[in-house]
Design an enzyme around this catalytic site. Structure first.
Site, PDB file in Angstrom:
ATOM      1  N   LYS A 175       2.156   4.745   1.479  1.00 59.10           N
ATOM      2  CA  LYS A 175       2.188   5.326   2.812  1.00 59.10           C
ATOM      3  C   LYS A 175       1.818   6.802   2.688  1.00 59.10           C
ATOM      4  CE  LYS A 175       5.055   5.327   6.955  1.00 59.10           C
ATOM      5  NZ  LYS A 175       5.160   6.722   7.313  1.00 59.10           N
TER       6      LYS A 175
ATOM      7  N   GLU B 260       0.858  -1.180   0.000  1.00 56.94           N
ATOM      8  CA  GLU B 260       0.000   0.000   0.000  1.00 56.94           C
ATOM      9  C   GLU B 260       0.889   1.223   0.000  1.00 56.94           C
ATOM     10  OE1 GLU B 260      -2.354  -0.347   3.568  1.00 56.94           O
ATOM     11  OE2 GLU B 260      -2.647  -2.466   3.149  1.00 56.94           O
TER      12      GLU B 260
ATOM     13  N   CYS C 132      29.697  25.337  28.871  1.00 62.10           N
ATOM     14  CA  CYS C 132      28.256  25.414  28.645  1.00 62.10           C
ATOM     15  C   CYS C 132      27.841  26.815  28.176  1.00 62.10           C
ATOM     16  CB  CYS C 132      27.522  25.060  29.932  1.00 62.10           C
ATOM     17  SG  CYS C 132      25.741  25.222  29.789  1.00 62.10           S
TER      18      CYS C 132
ATOM     19  N   CYS D 188      22.276  25.003  36.189  1.00 69.34           N
ATOM     20  CA  CYS D 188      22.209  25.389  34.780  1.00 69.34           C
ATOM     21  C   CYS D 188      20.737  25.601  34.390  1.00 69.34           C
ATOM     22  CB  CYS D 188      22.853  24.274  33.960  1.00 69.34           C
ATOM     23  SG  CYS D 188      22.934  24.617  32.207  1.00 69.34           S
TER      24      CYS D 188
ATOM     25  N   LYS E 166      10.773   3.499   2.842  1.00 69.78           N
ATOM     26  CA  LYS E 166      10.753   4.936   2.611  1.00 69.78           C
ATOM     27  C   LYS E 166      11.274   5.277   1.214  1.00 69.78           C
ATOM     28  CE  LYS E 166       9.106   6.519   6.494  1.00 69.78           C
ATOM     29  NZ  LYS E 166       9.678   7.458   7.410  1.00 69.78           N
TER      30      LYS E 166
ATOM     31  N   TYR F 220      -7.003   2.178   5.709  1.00 73.46           N
ATOM     32  CA  TYR F 220      -6.143   1.056   5.324  1.00 73.46           C
ATOM     33  C   TYR F 220      -6.056  -0.101   6.314  1.00 73.46           C
ATOM     34  CZ  TYR F 220      -3.143   4.190   7.979  1.00 73.46           C
ATOM     35  OH  TYR F 220      -2.647   5.035   8.915  1.00 73.46           O
TER      36      TYR F 220
ATOM     37  N   CYS G 295      25.570  28.369  31.166  1.00 73.03           N
ATOM     38  CA  CYS G 295      26.033  28.669  32.524  1.00 73.03           C
ATOM     39  C   CYS G 295      27.549  28.739  32.632  1.00 73.03           C
ATOM     40  CB  CYS G 295      25.471  27.650  33.516  1.00 73.03           C
ATOM     41  SG  CYS G 295      26.230  26.027  33.386  1.00 73.03           S
TER      42      CYS G 295
ATOM     43  N   CYS H  22      26.728  19.215  30.244  1.00 74.98           N
ATOM     44  CA  CYS H  22      27.021  20.241  31.229  1.00 74.98           C
ATOM     45  C   CYS H  22      26.728  19.615  32.585  1.00 74.98           C
ATOM     46  CB  CYS H  22      26.129  21.464  31.025  1.00 74.98           C
ATOM     47  SG  CYS H  22      26.150  22.557  32.458  1.00 74.98           S
TER      48      CYS H  22
ATOM     49  N   ASP I  64       0.931  10.520   3.758  1.00 70.45           N
ATOM     50  CA  ASP I  64       1.521  11.384   4.755  1.00 70.45           C
ATOM     51  C   ASP I  64       0.501  12.400   5.244  1.00 70.45           C
ATOM     52  OD1 ASP I  64       3.559  12.043   6.339  1.00 70.45           O
ATOM     53  OD2 ASP I  64       4.693  13.170   4.850  1.00 70.45           O
TER      54      ASP I  64
HETATM   55  P1  AMP Z   1       5.611   6.222  11.287  1.00 73.39           P
HETATM   56  O1  AMP Z   1       4.800   7.342  11.866  1.00 73.39           O
HETATM   57  O2  AMP Z   1       6.676   6.659  10.349  1.00 73.39           O
HETATM   58  O3  AMP Z   1       6.053   5.230  12.323  1.00 73.39           O
HETATM   59  O4  AMP Z   1       4.627   5.417  10.348  1.00 73.39           O
HETATM   60  C1  AMP Z   1       3.445   4.904  10.851  1.00 73.39           C
HETATM   61  C2  AMP Z   1       2.306   5.697  10.297  1.00 73.39           C
HETATM   62  O5  AMP Z   1       2.190   5.555   8.892  1.00 73.39           O
HETATM   63  C3  AMP Z   1       0.994   5.195  10.803  1.00 73.39           C
HETATM   64  O6  AMP Z   1       0.690   5.718  12.055  1.00 73.39           O
HETATM   65  C4  AMP Z   1       0.037   5.703   9.760  1.00 73.39           C
HETATM   66  O7  AMP Z   1      -0.468   6.949  10.161  1.00 73.39           O
HETATM   67  C5  AMP Z   1       0.891   5.934   8.534  1.00 73.39           C
HETATM   68  N1  AMP Z   1       0.426   5.223   7.327  1.00 73.39           N
HETATM   69  C6  AMP Z   1       0.232   5.798   6.144  1.00 73.39           C
HETATM   70  N2  AMP Z   1      -0.197   4.928   5.231  1.00 73.39           N
HETATM   71  C7  AMP Z   1      -0.291   3.724   5.842  1.00 73.39           C
HETATM   72  C8  AMP Z   1      -0.696   2.424   5.426  1.00 73.39           C
HETATM   73  N3  AMP Z   1      -1.066   2.159   4.171  1.00 73.39           N
HETATM   74  N4  AMP Z   1      -0.679   1.441   6.343  1.00 73.39           N
HETATM   75  C9  AMP Z   1      -0.279   1.684   7.619  1.00 73.39           C
HETATM   76  N5  AMP Z   1       0.103   2.902   8.078  1.00 73.39           N
HETATM   77  C10 AMP Z   1       0.112   3.921   7.205  1.00 73.39           C
HETATM   78 ZN    ZN Z   2      25.165  24.580  31.878  1.00 70.48          ZN
END
Ligand code: AMP
Ligand code: ZN
Length: 664
Positions: free
Chosen positions: A112, A110, A402, A426, A308, A221, A405, A420, A114
């Protein structure tokens, strides 16, 4: 036809039109006709409030205002995903899978998406709740806002299960995002940085009619729930589609890692044609029985993997390196960059991690650098363009004292970070520790935020977290931006924190390396703070999953007189520094020293309940069978590979009833 029937008929029609337009992308009436019908329904509902329906299409326009979003615990945890970046990573993953399950493994691929993850709960075909992912264990109830998203069905069609959760992503398509920004700029406002943050921000708007105006979309999904009568991930996608959800069509069912890679390569290019942002591919073991066998690590399912897409890069100039001091005194070097556009956001800063990283990159002020943004929020610098370097540039000299401080920094043997050591003097460390103490996963003090903490410290009203309990309303009212009401809330929030359970207080103390999970382990094992204080390093190491580094750090913390005084002060104020009595009552040591593997489907208790029972009774749950396993608790459909392994090692297999008898 009665009035009620008429109202329901129009609702049904509008629902179908919504579905055609927003899910199928194929409208069958004009916008004008739709608006007229909606108006007709609105008028009828106004005249007949007795036929109110919380899921009526008229409620899509929003209007309800939420001041504070309620926190809701997810019935099934929302996990994160492990990441992979190469064919080797995927093959390794497959090898791990094949050790744990039998038979052929097929995968769904599937995209992913965003955006902001969301969990929708349906009962009897009606949307009853929408909750953000939050920390995965609990999130915010954003139902009123989610109801305004037109592709979220408020009522389902077909043969849906009585009760289930469905997970997905709320996204903002590029086009809608661009339009929103045009309007903002025209109105003289700052444009939003990127679709993803704007989507998640949209879910937390107080006025749902504002959310309704945003062109959000919801892509689903994953199904979660018991006894859904579904046997594979791919089938669950198809079913969800039939029930009226918007399930993306790009998913594919494949039989090998090579085919997974084909899918990845195809979409790495083609994703640019999609209407919304994607940052990779999610690969899931298709067979749900196999998924069940594989289970979860503490962070992610073993049956799923994200791949990724290659991150986008940009070139810019490094103006200056500055240094930040964290709550533990750790120093983080920060690259301050000439602002540059990268993957939809403006990047101004990047983390340089530590002195070694700076040396490795040989990075210097005024260098031309390549920045990259993967999934992480903070972009990183991948390399320097040496051809552009000025010939009289000088190597970066890491700071030795630091910046906050002035204390000389230290660096422990084998550690990358400088620290530090001025723990109690601090300023960012003092403030940071208190901010950690009040944070959501620790004492979760309502009415008190990070900035107020900084202000309280600056004004000399507190110097540590125990001081919080001595604050008075009269002391805080004169503070900047503090009104009578907020002062009341603050004091009340502090009072209420005395009910927070021991394990979270222990986490809140801010002992180095004692994160949430370790705090839980220690609290469970020792039950009182006194017992932890009395434990030697050796004893600590003997506690399950506590290593030498943690044990040393715990000892170091409690060897300090000032920390001991702090704890005594917390005790005198009634903060929970031992496990509560009723929790203790439910816990036994019956299974002490025994390790269990749970496999299959159970009748009387769910798999999670079973695991909890094991832990509450002092036993340990493990995911794979080894010579250390005491019992395998087997339900229906126990995986054949587990069975074989148990037999081979001579491990006793017991039934659900046998187990329940054990703890009777
Ligand atoms: P990450 O936040 O990088 O750990 O990735 C996990 C997140 O990917 C999940 O919490 C989902 O919100 C998102 N996600 C997007 N598309 C999918 C998909 N097809 N299946 C599962 N998770 C997905
Ligand atoms: Zn400090």
């Amino acid at each position: 036809m009665s009035i009620e029937q008429q109202i329901n008929k129009i609702r049904e029609e509008l629902r179908q039109h919504n579905y055609n337009y927003y899910v199928l992308d194929a409208a069958t009436i004009s916008d004008y006709e739709f608006d007229m019908k909606l108006k007709e329904l609105q008028e009828m509902e106004e005249k007949h409030p007795e036929f109110y329906d919380p899921n009526s299409p008229t409620l899509r326009v929003g209007g309800e205002v939420t001041k504070n979003f309620n926190t809701v615990v997810h019935e099934q945890r929302m996990y994160s995903l492990d990441n992979s970046y190469s064919k080797e990573d995927l093959l390794d993953w497959e090898t791990r899978i094949k050790k744990l399950v039998d038979g052929d493994v097929s995968y769904t691929c599937e995209l992913k998406y965003d955006g902001a993850s969301i969990s929708l709960t349906y009962e009897n075909g009606e949307l009853i709740r929408a909750v953000t992912r939050g920390d995965g264990i609990q999130g915010d109830d954003v139902t009123t806002n989610v109801k305004t998203i037109k592709s979220v069905p408020l009522k389902l069609k077909g043969d849906y299960p009585v009760k289930f959760d469905i997970r997905g992503e709320i996204v903002l398509p590029y086009e809608g995002f661009a339009k929103m920004n045009q309007e903002r700029v025209a109105a003289g406002e700052e444009p939003y940085a990127n679709p993803r943050n704007t989507a998640s921000g949209s879910l937390k708007l107080q006025d749902s009619s504002e959310t309704a105006k945003r062109p959000l979309d919801c892509l689903l999904y994953n199904l979660a729930g018991d006894r859904l009568g579904i046997s594979s991930q791919y089938e669950s996608l198809e079913k969800a589609r039939q029930w009226g959800f918007k399930v993306p069509q790009e998913s594919r069912l494949v039989n090998s890692i090579d085919e997974v890679l084909e899918f990845v390569n195809l979409w790495d290019q083609k994703r640019r044609e999609l209407p919304y942002e994607t940052d990779g591919v999610v690969i899931k073991v298709n067979n749900l029985q196999q998924q069940e066998e594989l289970g979860f690590t503490s962070k992610a399912p073993r049956w799923a993997m994200a791949y990724k897409f290659k991150a986008e890069q940009a070139v810019t100039k490094l103006n200056e390196i500055t240094y930040q001091v964290g709550r533990t005194g750790a120093i983080t070097p920060v690259a301050n960059l000439e602002p540059v556009q990268l993957a939809g956001t403006t990047v101004k800063r990047a983390s340089l991690h530590n002195a070694d990283q700076i040396q490795k990159l040989d990075i210097r002020e005024n260098d031309t650098v390549f920045v990259e943004k993967g999934g992480e929020i903070i972009p990183k610098i991948v390399s320097v363009d040496f051809t552009k370097r000025d010939h009289n540039s000088i190597p970066t000299q890491y700071i030795s004292s630091c910046p906050e401080c002035g204390t000389d920094l230290i660096r422990k043997e084998g550690e990358a970070q400088h620290y530090c050591p001025n723990i109690y003097g601090c300023p960012p460390q003092i403030v940071g520790r208190i901010q950690h103490y009040i944070s959501r996963k620790a004492l979760d003090i309502e009415g008190l935020g990070g900035e107020t903490v900084a202000l309280l410290v600056k004004e000399g009203l507190i110097t540590n977290y125990a001081d919080l309990y001595e604050l008075t309303k009269e002391q805080v009212i004169p503070l900047e931006r503090m009104a009578e009401k907020s002062a009341d809330n603050l004091i009340e929030g502090i009072l209420k924190s005395k009910e927070i359970p021991f394990e979270r207080v222990l986490f809140g103390l801010g002992i180095r390396y004692v994160g949430e999970t370790v705090a839980k382990k220690l609290a469970k094992h020792y039950k009182t703070i006194d017992a932890i204080i009395a434990a030697t390093e050796e004893e600590l190491v003997n506690v399950d999953e506590i290593g030498i580094k943690i044990a040393q750090s715990v000892r170091e913390f409690f060897n300090s007189e000032s920390n001991k005084t702090l704890v005594e002060k917390l005790l005198s104020h009634g903060v929970q520094l031992q496990i509560s009595a009723d929790k203790l009552a439910n816990q036994t040591e019956t299974l002490k020293g025994q390790t269990f593997v749970v496999s299959g489907v159970f009748e009387k208790v769910s798999r999670n309940e079973l695991k909890k029972l094991i832990e509450d009774n002092g036993g340990k749950v493990s995911s794979s069978i080894s010579s250390k396993t005491t019992y395998v608790v087997a339900g229906a459909n126990m995986g054949p590979s587990k069975l074989e392994k148990a037999n081979k090692l001579g491990i006793v297999i017991i039934s659900e009833d046998d187990f329940l008898n054990l703890i009777e």
